[in-house]
Scaffold this motif. Structure first.
Motif: not given
Length: 368
Positions: A11-32
């Motif tokens: 959860d925390q990692r997902i929130l960190e990535l969204i904070r960096e880029n609010p428009f990040i896609t689920q596919q990009e989150l999946s890869e990271k």
């Protein structure tokens, strides 16, 4: 236990990535993250339901946001020019403005530059449009409010005596019967992103029960004002989801089926309300001040400091707004009560339902 810690880390990692880029896609989150897209979707859904994420662009919640839920009315206020004489015509002056408990609390906060939103119902006529426009101009987000077709915006008509004390009030609030649990459910991600939720008992009984039960289950902060003696009956017997309950002397007496004529009887009523699950009870005693009982058992009586008593309309909402302002600015409960009293002191000394509050005025009032 290990699985729970893993979930928290993800959860925390997902929130960190969204904070960096609010428009990040689920596919990009999946890869990271090295997760399947379906797993990421599951995490996003959970975070949205918890209010950690708001909106399609993955906007993270604002820690200091306050959401006010309840009444927004057209207020018509008439004040007699001399002592009231019953059974005959009384010379008076009249004004019309914006009102409603939840709306007034929201405007007080908006004037203090707080991040505040209002969820209310208005009719599809000119009054409703004007009410939302005026509220928005004072810094309140009204985008979550609902316009109900073929309904009239709520009205509240009060009669005050020459000293500003309320003599009689009548209200047409039929529109709020449309305030269903489904309306709150549809806006829950917005509500859940708030640090504090404030509601008034203009909400129907079933909706209040839904709100109280849900915030208790999700361990959120809910503050409630009972609005009027008849509407206290809308509260459920179990009040465990309410962090702060604001009542008048008469409303407290109705809720506890007691009489309140002394400070000791006030204390007993507060204890009874605490026994029903309320964490903190505040009983408003008009010009005398407020009685406060905290969940720790600590009690206090706080008196106002007013040079000229002008008008009591909106004083309780100012107190609540001041307390909420203190709470969301890292004040202790005790200090938040002092901020609330400072706001109500200012409002007592004006004919306006919502005074033109500033943080500088509040700080000066507290120092004095």
């Amino acid at each position: 236990m290990v699985a729970e810690r893993t979930l928290v880390v993800k959860d925390q990692r997902i929130l960190e990535l969204i904070r960096e880029n609010p428009f990040i896609t689920q596919q990009e989150l999946s890869e990271k993250l090295g997760l399947s897209r379906s797993a990421v979707a599951g995490y996003i859904s959970t975070l949205t339901k918890r209010g950690e994420i708001v909106g399609r662009a993955y906007v993270l919640k604002e820690e200091s946001k306050i959401t006010c839920i309840g009444g927004a009315n057209i207020d018509r206020k008439t004040r007699t020019l001399s002592p009231v004489q019953y059974g005959t015509s009384n010379p008076a002056s009249s004004v019309q403005g914006c009102g409603g408990v939840a709306r007034n609390v929201a405007e007080n906060l908006g004037r203090l530059s707080s991040d505040v939103s209002l969820i209310t119902l208005t009719g599809d006529e000119q009054d409703g449009a004007w009410l939302l426009k005026e509220t928005k101009e004072h810094g309140v987000d009204v985008t979550q409010s609902i316009t109900v077709n073929n309904e009239k915006t709520g009205t509240y008509t009060s009669i005050l005596d020459e000293s500003g004390e309320l003599v009689l009030a009548v209200a047409d609030m039929n529109i709020y019967e449309h305030f269903s649990p489904e309306l709150l459910e549809a806006r829950w991600s917005h509500i859940a992103s708030s640090e504090v939720i404030f509601a008034d008992t203009n909400l129907p009984e079933v909706t209040l029960s839904y709100l109280i039960e849900r915030v208790e289950k999700e361990e959120r902060s809910l503050w409630v004002h009972t609005v009027s003696t008849p509407k206290t009956k809308r509260l459920p017997q179990n009040l465990s989801g309410i962090e702060v309950l604001f009542v008048t002397r008469e409303e407290a007496a109705e809720l506890t089926e007691t009489e309140i004529h002394s400070m000791e009887e006030c204390r007993k009523a507060a204890e009874l309300l605490s026994g029903r699950g309320v964490s903190n009870v505040i009983i408003h005693l008009e010009t005398e001040g407020v009685f406060v009982r905290q969940n720790s058992g600590e009690e206090a009586f706080v008196e106002p400091s007013v040079e000229t008593w002008v008008d009591g309309t909106g004083v309780k909402e100012a107190f609540i707004g001041g307390m909420l302002f203190g709470r969301t600015h890292e004040k202790s409960f005790h200090d938040s009560v002092r901020v609330g009293m400072a706001a109500s002191n200012q409002t007592w000394q004006t004919e306006e339902t919502v005074a033109d509050l500033t943080t500088e005025q509040l700080n000066e009032n507290i120092r004095n």
